[in-house]
Design a protein around this motif. Structure first.
Motif, PDB file in Angstrom:
ATOM      1  N   PRO A  58       0.807  -1.121   0.126  1.00 14.92           N
ATOM      2  CA  PRO A  58       0.036   0.171  -0.007  1.00 14.92           C
ATOM      3  C   PRO A  58       0.946   1.257   0.025  1.00 14.92           C
ATOM      4  O   PRO A  58       2.019   1.230   0.279  1.00 14.92           O
ATOM      5  CB  PRO A  58      -0.769  -0.146   1.335  1.00 14.92           C
ATOM      6  CG  PRO A  58       0.094  -0.842   2.202  1.00 14.92           C
ATOM      7  CD  PRO A  58       0.888  -1.888   1.379  1.00 14.92           C
ATOM      8  N   CYS A  59       0.367   2.454  -0.514  1.00  8.71           N
ATOM      9  CA  CYS A  59       1.021   3.585  -0.620  1.00  8.71           C
ATOM     10  C   CYS A  59       1.152   3.975   1.136  1.00  8.71           C
ATOM     11  O   CYS A  59       0.283   4.032   1.712  1.00  8.71           O
ATOM     12  CB  CYS A  59       0.094   4.653  -1.235  1.00  8.71           C
ATOM     13  SG  CYS A  59       0.852   6.281  -0.878  1.00  8.71           S
ATOM     14  N   PRO A  60       2.506   4.285   1.564  1.00  8.79           N
ATOM     15  CA  PRO A  60       2.554   4.643   2.795  1.00  8.79           C
ATOM     16  C   PRO A  60       1.939   5.945   3.036  1.00  8.79           C
ATOM     17  O   PRO A  60       1.790   6.152   4.290  1.00  8.79           O
ATOM     18  CB  PRO A  60       4.467   4.972   2.781  1.00  8.79           C
ATOM     19  CG  PRO A  60       4.737   4.321   1.715  1.00  8.79           C
ATOM     20  CD  PRO A  60       3.608   4.310   0.647  1.00  8.79           C
ATOM     21  N   ARG A  61       1.794   6.752   2.186  1.00  9.80           N
ATOM     22  CA  ARG A  61       1.020   8.076   2.533  1.00  9.80           C
ATOM     23  C   ARG A  61      -0.327   8.076   2.980  1.00  9.80           C
ATOM     24  O   ARG A  61      -1.014   8.328   3.775  1.00  9.80           O
ATOM     25  CB  ARG A  61       1.377   9.108   1.531  1.00  9.80           C
ATOM     26  CG  ARG A  61       2.733   9.490   1.238  1.00  9.80           C
ATOM     27  CD  ARG A  61       2.860  10.998   0.511  1.00  9.80           C
ATOM     28  NE  ARG A  61       4.089  11.035   0.207  1.00  9.80           N
ATOM     29  CZ  ARG A  61       4.567  12.087  -0.526  1.00  9.80           C
ATOM     30  NH1 ARG A  61       3.589  13.235  -0.768  1.00  9.80           N
ATOM     31  NH2 ARG A  61       5.909  12.117  -0.688  1.00  9.80           N
ATOM     32  N   CYS A  62      -1.295   7.170   1.953  1.00 12.05           N
ATOM     33  CA  CYS A  62      -2.495   7.191   1.982  1.00 12.05           C
ATOM     34  C   CYS A  62      -3.293   5.762   1.956  1.00 12.05           C
ATOM     35  O   CYS A  62      -4.387   5.613   2.266  1.00 12.05           O
ATOM     36  CB  CYS A  62      -3.099   8.095   1.050  1.00 12.05           C
ATOM     37  SG  CYS A  62      -2.980   7.353  -0.647  1.00 12.05           S
ATOM     38  N   ARG A  63      -2.150   4.751   1.999  1.00  8.99           N
ATOM     39  CA  ARG A  63      -2.753   3.321   2.174  1.00  8.99           C
ATOM     40  C   ARG A  63      -3.401   3.015   0.661  1.00  8.99           C
ATOM     41  O   ARG A  63      -4.283   1.906   0.578  1.00  8.99           O
ATOM     42  CB  ARG A  63      -3.778   2.887   2.939  1.00  8.99           C
ATOM     43  CG  ARG A  63      -3.108   3.395   4.465  1.00  8.99           C
ATOM     44  CD  ARG A  63      -1.836   3.113   4.736  1.00  8.99           C
ATOM     45  NE  ARG A  63      -1.337   1.898   5.195  1.00  8.99           N
ATOM     46  CZ  ARG A  63       0.040   1.630   5.398  1.00  8.99           C
ATOM     47  NH1 ARG A  63       0.916   2.231   5.216  1.00  8.99           N
ATOM     48  NH2 ARG A  63       0.216   0.250   5.554  1.00  8.99           N
ATOM     49  N   GLY A  64      -3.235   3.980  -0.358  1.00  9.13           N
ATOM     50  CA  GLY A  64      -3.964   3.480  -1.563  1.00  9.13           C
ATOM     51  C   GLY A  64      -3.345   2.753  -2.530  1.00  9.13           C
ATOM     52  O   GLY A  64      -1.986   2.185  -1.967  1.00  9.13           O
ATOM     53  N   ALA A  65      -3.640   1.928  -3.514  1.00  4.92           N
ATOM     54  CA  ALA A  65      -2.810   1.229  -4.310  1.00  4.92           C
ATOM     55  C   ALA A  65      -1.938   1.665  -5.253  1.00  4.92           C
ATOM     56  O   ALA A  65      -2.095   2.990  -5.888  1.00  4.92           O
ATOM     57  CB  ALA A  65      -3.927   0.578  -5.152  1.00  4.92           C
ATOM     58  N   ALA A  87       3.615   4.736  -8.719  1.00  5.08           N
ATOM     59  CA  ALA A  87       2.915   5.918  -8.460  1.00  5.08           C
ATOM     60  C   ALA A  87       1.619   5.535  -7.711  1.00  5.08           C
ATOM     61  O   ALA A  87       0.889   4.461  -8.121  1.00  5.08           O
ATOM     62  CB  ALA A  87       2.526   6.930  -9.620  1.00  5.08           C
ATOM     63  N   CYS A  88       1.107   6.233  -6.912  1.00  4.59           N
ATOM     64  CA  CYS A  88       0.111   5.992  -6.018  1.00  4.59           C
ATOM     65  C   CYS A  88      -1.284   6.373  -6.907  1.00  4.59           C
ATOM     66  O   CYS A  88      -1.160   7.543  -7.562  1.00  4.59           O
ATOM     67  CB  CYS A  88      -0.083   6.544  -4.711  1.00  4.59           C
ATOM     68  SG  CYS A  88      -1.696   6.474  -3.791  1.00  4.59           S
ATOM     69  N   SER A  89      -1.842   5.593  -7.169  1.00  2.00           N
ATOM     70  CA  SER A  89      -3.494   5.935  -7.672  1.00  2.00           C
ATOM     71  C   SER A  89      -4.369   6.585  -7.074  1.00  2.00           C
ATOM     72  O   SER A  89      -5.354   7.251  -7.732  1.00  2.00           O
ATOM     73  CB  SER A  89      -3.898   4.463  -8.244  1.00  2.00           C
ATOM     74  OG  SER A  89      -4.338   3.732  -7.026  1.00  2.00           O
ATOM     75  N   ALA A  90      -4.131   6.829  -5.704  1.00  2.00           N
ATOM     76  CA  ALA A  90      -5.042   7.870  -4.943  1.00  2.00           C
ATOM     77  C   ALA A  90      -4.390   9.110  -4.869  1.00  2.00           C
ATOM     78  O   ALA A  90      -4.864  10.087  -5.132  1.00  2.00           O
ATOM     79  CB  ALA A  90      -5.423   7.175  -3.486  1.00  2.00           C
ATOM     80  N   CYS A  91      -3.056   9.029  -4.132  1.00  2.00           N
ATOM     81  CA  CYS A  91      -2.437  10.571  -3.964  1.00  2.00           C
ATOM     82  C   CYS A  91      -1.639  10.818  -4.938  1.00  2.00           C
ATOM     83  O   CYS A  91      -1.101  12.036  -4.798  1.00  2.00           O
ATOM     84  CB  CYS A  91      -2.140  10.510  -2.490  1.00  2.00           C
ATOM     85  SG  CYS A  91      -0.501   9.736  -2.425  1.00  2.00           S
ATOM     86  N   GLY A  92      -1.193  10.053  -5.749  1.00  2.00           N
ATOM     87  CA  GLY A  92      -0.310  10.464  -6.792  1.00  2.00           C
ATOM     88  C   GLY A  92       1.108  10.437  -6.467  1.00  2.00           C
ATOM     89  O   GLY A  92       2.023  10.656  -7.273  1.00  2.00           O
TER      90      GLY A  92
HETATM   91 ZN   LIG Z   1      -0.946   7.401  -1.684  1.00  2.00          ZN
END
Ligand SMILES: [Zn+2]
Length: 107
Positions: A58-65, A87-92
């Protein structure tokens, strides 16, 4: 009037600084997680597993994919690594993830 505007701006600056510090802390902690540094490369049997393994992190910043944009073969300190640009698909947020091929056999 001008004074009020100034203080709102000052408050926003303080909040920006706080979120920058939080982001720095999160990024520093992420470096302790598997895959985020060459020294903590995740062992894989084949390069074809890189995308699947990266998506499981998971993205360390927002747990996004995270989505893999590219991955390349690199040799660091004599160890064959695959370096995935994700790249995070949620926060980029972009980052690099490290995988070691032929994993267990090397140790
Ligand atoms: Zn993210």
């Amino acid at each position: 009037m001008a004074k009020k505007k100034l203080s709102a701006r000052a408050a926003r600056r303080a909040s920006d600084r706080a979120s920058e510090k939080l982001t720095r802390d999160i990024e520093r902690l992420a470096l302790l997680e598997p895959g985020h540094t060459p020294g903590r490369a995740i062992a894989l049997d084949a390069a074809s597993q890189v995308e699947v393994a990266a998506r499981a992190i998971p993205c360390p910043r927002c747990r996004g994919a995270l989505r893999v944009e590219d991955h390349t073969a690199e040799t660091l300190d004599g160890v064959r690594l695959r370096v995935a640009k994700v790249a995070c698909s949620a926060c980029g947020a972009g980052r690099l993830l490290y995988f070691r091929l032929g994993g267990a056999a090397l140790n």
